[in-house]
Design an enzyme around this catalytic site. Structure first.
Site, PDB file in Angstrom:
ATOM      1  N   SER A  16      42.475  32.087  43.854  1.00  0.00           N
ATOM      2  CA  SER A  16      43.714  32.952  43.733  1.00  0.00           C
ATOM      3  C   SER A  16      43.270  34.237  44.201  1.00  0.00           C
ATOM      4  O   SER A  16      42.071  34.774  43.883  1.00  0.00           O
ATOM      5  CB  SER A  16      44.217  32.995  42.405  1.00  0.00           C
ATOM      6  OG  SER A  16      43.552  33.681  41.438  1.00  0.00           O
ATOM      7  N   ASP A  17      44.163  34.977  44.765  1.00  0.00           N
ATOM      8  CA  ASP A  17      43.808  36.496  44.907  1.00  0.00           C
ATOM      9  C   ASP A  17      44.036  37.081  43.495  1.00  0.00           C
ATOM     10  O   ASP A  17      44.477  36.358  42.484  1.00  0.00           O
ATOM     11  CB  ASP A  17      44.857  37.225  45.791  1.00  0.00           C
ATOM     12  CG  ASP A  17      44.331  38.592  46.553  1.00  0.00           C
ATOM     13  OD1 ASP A  17      43.294  39.295  45.937  1.00  0.00           O
ATOM     14  OD2 ASP A  17      44.981  38.873  47.507  1.00  0.00           O
ATOM     15  N   CYS A  18      43.588  38.303  43.290  1.00  0.00           N
ATOM     16  CA  CYS A  18      43.251  38.631  41.716  1.00  0.00           C
ATOM     17  C   CYS A  18      44.705  39.274  41.131  1.00  0.00           C
ATOM     18  O   CYS A  18      45.389  39.934  41.747  1.00  0.00           O
ATOM     19  CB  CYS A  18      42.395  39.796  42.148  1.00  0.00           C
ATOM     20  SG  CYS A  18      40.663  39.549  42.724  1.00  0.00           S
TER      21      CYS A  18
END
Length: 694
Positions: free
Chosen positions: A237-239
């Site tokens: 996932s992106d952060c």
């Protein structure tokens, strides 16, 4: 070790773990499991243009500048250099028990989103607006990062899957709506190629939703990725993007539901803290142990492929720390800076002579921020444009300097009056024989949402103009009337119409890397001929009123393929000091062969560009699209036959329903040093050659 063997070992290791231990390994900051001899590992590392955020490293030009090289071989070498330095650091740090963030071997690069709208603040992290260019350069960088053997040198990551290109301010709740045609034709090809052809080890999901589904938990996108394309690596996932499921997108009610949705859809690794709720999700019967197990197996497969578990060893373990910022890597970065700069205008002022008095003016003339872009490493030395010029002419010419103005405020000194450096700038210009005016952006004016350095909130741009302080400075300096070259720094389209009309030359330097001022100076004084080409269209500011809204992801009237207006500078454009001609073209559906000749008395680089137009299909893009390119270097007087492969997609079109199908069967292929359009021919004086293919 091949993937099958790595997966077998991963499955055996994960089988020895408790459920809680397995769940702990799905976090980006995976803790040690001492009883099994598993060290801690932090998955978060960056290498957008050299190793970033982890201490000293060789600083390459920003990604958009690398795109301007149109040089696949160079991109692979740069990726390899970054991987070498990443391994050198990892070898030293891990031996000392340091498993901190930015010290691992999993690099969350490259960013292969399409730079569809010039207002997007993160566009300079990409390889530009064209799917073919983005795909080819992205593949090259991945091959460099990962190596071509069975053991991964580092693990690359294709991001942000998919469709993400702003607005940054809305990304945590935004739904990017894209038509099936635009998805297949524009937004997905580079991701598909990095998976199928470059075998990228990981893919990162975007913050936004795409057509209603959160990108980090999108069944539609995951079916493409793991089903249609056969992706075997891990998905990250992106952060803190999974947190957005319940806080921004409102598709779940709480963190446990968000974690469950992501994991069950296929997100193996969480950058953020949502997967701390996995055990809670398990206890609520939202996920099964098998869901956790499969994600852990994929992650440990990557670690085995990197050769960093079980006492495995590889040639990469012997890379010494002396490889960091070594001479070879510095030379590569310098070459990249030379190839990336784009000469946009030259009435004959360039190359400059190292004599007399040279005035250097502008807020980016002596700025480190104007060199490095974002996601950068720390350099042991920085060379600004001013310093590069001073070093180049030392003992031969006098250099006068004025900051001229603040980058974006109306004064440099808070207690001074507005325009407090203008009088000094005029004095420098009046007392100089030639002026180098250095204007543009840095990461404070274009960047990622919530970057600490942002001076403009989200990082996106409201318009394509220089800040008012710089426009006033440019007008003031040009009115002095001295021969003037504008050196422009930045990572996106900037409307410098006044300079195009009134300055004698314009050189676009992008963010040329920590020591990029040396390369800029060498180009200004003719030690090397510029050869960079624009990977994005440079629009005039009023073009924004002709485009769809920034929140509209339709490609209508966007990028060179669909824009109906006349830009300031077209995609693929760039001038040279050399007179290089293309004298013949022959082609079939696999490749084109052209004859290029350097009619000058000095060596120079050029980019052979192929464009194709389906002559009859109504589903084809509005304008000819890039379908092949080759960066070539020619000695003085050299004549060479160059073979350029043609992208197989060039002979297909995409229907409104998103189906890629054969084209009409008759195409016009163009070969030249830019687009086959009237503006490019007018600016370069070089028409394209063409051939009909059937």
């Amino acid at each position: 070790m091949n993937r099958k063997d790595a997966e077998k070992k991963a499955r055996a290791l994960v089988g020895k773990m408790t459920l809680r231990e397995k769940a702990s390994q799905l976090r980006f900051d995976s803790p040690a499991i001492e009883r099994l001899g598993i060290p801690a590992y932090n998955w978060w590392n960056e290498a957008l243009h050299g190793v970033a955020r982890g201490g000293t490293a060789t600083s390459f030009p920003q990604a958009i500048g690398l795109a301007a090289t149109f040089d696949e071989a160079l991109l692979e070498k740069l990726g390899d250099a970054a991987a070498t330095e990443g391994r050198a650091k990892y070898n030293q740090f891990s031996a000392r028990g340091d498993h901190d963030i930015y010290h691992g071997l999993s690099f969350w690069s490259p960013n292969i989103n399409i730079f569809r709208d010039p207002r997007w603040g993160r566009g300079h992290e990409t390889y530009g607006e064209d799917p073919c260019l983005t795909s080819r350069l992205g593949q090259a960088y991945v091959h460099g990062l990962q190596g071509r053997g069975e053991v991964l040198k580092t693990a690359a990551c294709a991001k942000h899957f998919a469709v993400h290109s702003g607005p940054e301010a809305l990304r945590h709740q935004f739904n990017a709506v894209a038509t099936p045609k635009d998805m297949e034709e524009t937004y997905l090809p580079a991701f598909e190629d990095l998976v199928r052809l470059a075998h990228v080890e990981s893919v990162m999901g975007a913050y936004n939703r795409t057509n209603g589904e959160p990108c980090c938990a999108s069944p539609t996108l995951m079916k493409k990725l793991r089903g249609d394309w056969g992706f075997e690596g891990h998905f990250v996932s992106d952060c803190w993007a999974i947190r957005d499921f319940h806080e921004g997108h409102r598709v779940t009610k709480n963190a446990a539901e968000s974690a469950a949705l992501a994991l069950k859809t296929g997100c193996d690794l969480n950058c953020g803290n949502s997967y701390q709720c996995l055990m809670s999700a398990y206890e609520q019967d939202l996920i099964t142990e098998e869901d956790i197990t499969e994600a852990a197996v994929r992650l440990f497969t990557t670690r085995y492929l990197l050769g960093i578990l079980d006492g495995e060893s590889s040639e990469y373990d012997r890379i010494p720390y002396s490889a960091v910022e070594c001479d070879e890597h510095l030379r590569l970065s310098h070459q990249a800076a030379l190839e990336s700069c784009v000469l946009l205008k030259n009435t004959g002022l360039l190359p400059l002579r190292a004599e007399g008095v040279i005035g250097v003016i502008g807020p980016n003339a002596n700025s480190r921020g104007a060199l490095i872009g974002n996601y950068y490493g720390t350099s042991s030395r920085y060379v600004s444009v001013l310093e590069g010029i001073q070093d180049r002419v030392e003992g031969k010419a006098r250099v006068l300097y004025s900051e001229g103005c603040h980058l974006f405020l109306d004064r440099v000194e808070p207690l001074a009056q507005s325009g407090d450096r203008l009088a000094e700038a005029v004095a420098v210009a009046e007392n100089s024989d030639v002026v180098v005016l250095v204007l543009g952006y840095d990461e404070r004016l274009e960047g990622e949402e919530r970057d600490e350095g942002n001076a403009v909130g989200s990082g996106d741009k409201d318009d394509l103009l220089l800040p008012e302080s710089q426009r006033i400075l440019m007008d003031t300096v040009l009115r002095v009337g001295k021969p003037t070259v504008l050196v422009l720094t930045g990572g996106s389209a900037i409307d410098v119409s006044q300079a195009q009309e009134q300055a004698d030359a314009v050189l676009l330097a992008w963010y040329p890397g920590a020591r990029g001022g040396k390369a800029v100076a060498e180009l200004l004084f003719g030690d090397v001929s510029p050869c960079g080409k624009l990977p994005v269209t440079f629009y005039r500011n009023d073009a924004l009123g002709e485009m769809p809204a920034f929140t509209d992801y339709a490609m209508t009237n966007r990028t060179y393929r669909y824009y109906t207006g006349t830009p300031l500078y077209p995609f693929g454009y760039g001038l040279s000091y050399a007179d290089i001609a293309m004298t013949s073209l022959s082609a079939d559906r696999s490749a084109a062969e052209v004859t290029v000749e350097n009619r000058s008395a000095f060596p120079a680089g050029e980019v052979v560009q192929l464009y194709i137009k389906d002559r009859r299909s109504p589903d084809a893009p509005l304008h000819p699209l890039l379908c092949g390119f080759s960066h070539v270097s020619l000695e003085a007087g050299e004549r060479r036959r160059v073979r350029v492969p043609i992208d197989p997609r060039a002979f297909t079109v995409v229907s409104a329903e998103g189906t890629r199908m054969p084209g009409s069967g008759e195409w016009t292929l163009y070969a030249g040093f830019g687009q086959p359009d009237a503006l490019t021919e007018k600016l370069t004086g070089k028409p394209c050659l063409s051939a009909v293919l059937r």
